[in-house]
Design an enzyme around this catalytic site. Sequence first.
Site, mmCIF file in Angstrom:
data_model
loop_
_atom_site.group_PDB
_atom_site.id
_atom_site.type_symbol
_atom_site.label_atom_id
_atom_site.label_comp_id
_atom_site.label_asym_id
_atom_site.label_seq_id
_atom_site.Cartn_x
_atom_site.Cartn_y
_atom_site.Cartn_z
ATOM 1 N N ASP A 207 9.700 7.470 11.393
ATOM 2 C CA ASP A 207 10.568 7.330 12.540
ATOM 3 C C ASP A 207 9.856 8.073 13.682
ATOM 4 O OD1 ASP A 207 12.909 7.068 14.188
ATOM 5 O OD2 ASP A 207 13.501 9.089 13.596
ATOM 6 N N ASP B 44 11.735 9.509 17.049
ATOM 7 C CA ASP B 44 12.559 10.566 17.629
ATOM 8 C C ASP B 44 12.994 11.585 16.577
ATOM 9 O OD1 ASP B 44 12.321 9.044 19.919
ATOM 10 O OD2 ASP B 44 14.381 8.312 19.901
#
Length: 188
Positions: A27, A29
């Site tokens: 991922d 963020d």
Amino acid sequence: MADESVKAEALQIIGMFQVLPKLVVFDLDYTLWPFYCECRSKREMPSLYPHAKGILYALKDKGIDLAIASRSPTSDIAKTFVDKLGINSMFVAQEIFSSWTHKTDHFQRIHSRTGVPFNSMLFFDDEDRNIETVSKMGVTSILVGNGVNLGALRQGLTKYTQNVNKIEKNKQKWTKYTKNSTSSEKTE
């Protein structure tokens, strides 16, 4: 810790494992970087978590492919940041789009693009709901609290090895069961 020393330590950690994933998915963020893209401007210069770049380089050095699965609503900013950080070419797949599916669509696309089976993937994310959903697909998934770091890498590779060993044991049991079933049918 400088990128090179993190990379050296990550290479040591990776070297401790005989079974490695074919693909590691990250991922963005609060996993690779400490912010939400939608709260930033394309003009800014982003930064990664301290261990992130060294870990990415170590995985690449070991021949492990990398991918991104991000539900960022501002994919243009996310892609700009990946480019500004000089890590764009490291990823064989970048699935960055807003979604309500907790990343199942992202992983379907990554699988289609790479051909890597879900059970040969390792995934790092900071959200429980993504970890739970993607785990159900057969992907070894690790929740990171404060970005990806050497501890998370070790935990991920350990859990991946355990999952692979479970799969192998189940295959052996199934093979033994089917052999016994077919041999007992022949004697009847």
